[in-house]
Design an enzyme around this catalytic site. Structure first.
Site: not given
Length: 262
Positions: A45, A111, A145
């Site tokens: 990431e 995200k 994540c």
């Protein structure tokens, strides 16, 4: 003929704000993964700069140039590659995972779940769409994540046809057990492969444990990294996945009439 691919996770110590250093490390890791026969390689990431919030706008402005170099590396190696970078769109900055195939960007995922504990939501904007993308080697579902803690997303990716979940991450100590448990759980409950690429090393007050992993639909750890920089590879057998889905029909046995969708 049996359908198989070789996948890889590229784990390295991201230097906050040091785009050229990180770009060189990523390129080296991708090339080494390709030399081991990998067709798919996942980077961590925010791999170009880490979470250098004070300089995020200036760093995000360089993402187009980073992408150009990354795309060229993928052309040179023949890799399909996934990883996340800061993306400027209008007045907002997103944590965006790019999917590169044949040297071209064929998918972007912003995200969805921002880690408020570390103030990610104060500096970055959240996306509002999930992504499953057909590549030259497989259908990839993308998560980043903290998304790992939200099983609803992974179930929807599976129902949308994902065969492999690609998960770039910067997951720090002391939550190693959560990382290990959740990536296996997401693979098992959705009967698909997971490539989880974490970073390693120390960034200011944060210590990243690495432990990148490649997981089978049965929850087997096919490849595992320690806390050092590494490229780990494993073969994914899609026939095995199909047989397991036929043997235990999890997706077909769901009771969405009781608990809703997904």
């Amino acid at each position: 003929m049996p359908r198989q691919i070789r996948a890889a996770a590229v784990q390295f110590n991201i230097k906050p704000g040091a785009i050229q250093i990180n770009l060189a490390k990523a390129a080296e890791g991708l090339r080494r993964a390709a030399q081991q026969g990998a067709q798919l390689a996942v980077l961590p990431e925010m791999w170009s700069c880490a979470y250098d919030f004070r300089h995020m706008t200036a760093l995000a402005e360089q993402t187009p140039q980073v992408l150009e170099h990354w795309q060229q590396t993928c052309r040179d190696t023949g890799l399909v590659s996934v990883g996340s970078l800061p993306e400027i769109a209008g007045e907002k900055i997103y944590n965006t995972a790019y999917v590169i195939d044949c040297g071209e960007v064929i998918g972007r995922y912003r995200k969805l779940h921002l880690f408020s504990t570390m103030n990610e939501d104060k500096y970055l904007a959240a996306g509002d769409e999930m992504l499953v993308v057909e590549t030259s080697i497989a259908r990839l579902g993308i998560a980043i994540c903290y998304d790992l803690r939200f099983p609803e997303l992974f179930r929807k990716l599976s129902l949308a046809g994902a065969e492999i979940i690609c998960l770039p991450a910067e997951w720090p100590k002391p939550r190693q057990e959560h990382w290990d448990t959740l990536i296996r759980a997401r693979a098992i409950e959705n009967q698909l492969f997971v490539v989880a690429a974490n970073c390693c090393g120390v960034q200011g007050p944060l210590d990243f444990f690495g432990r990148s992993q490649l997981i089978s639909p049965l929850g087997r750890v096919l490849a595992f990294a320690g806390e050092e920089e590494a490229e780990l590879v494993a073969d994914f057998d899609f026939d095995e996945m199909a047989q397991y889905r036929h043997q235990i029909n999890i997706l077909g046995d769901r009771r969405s009439d009781v608990y809703g969708t997904p």
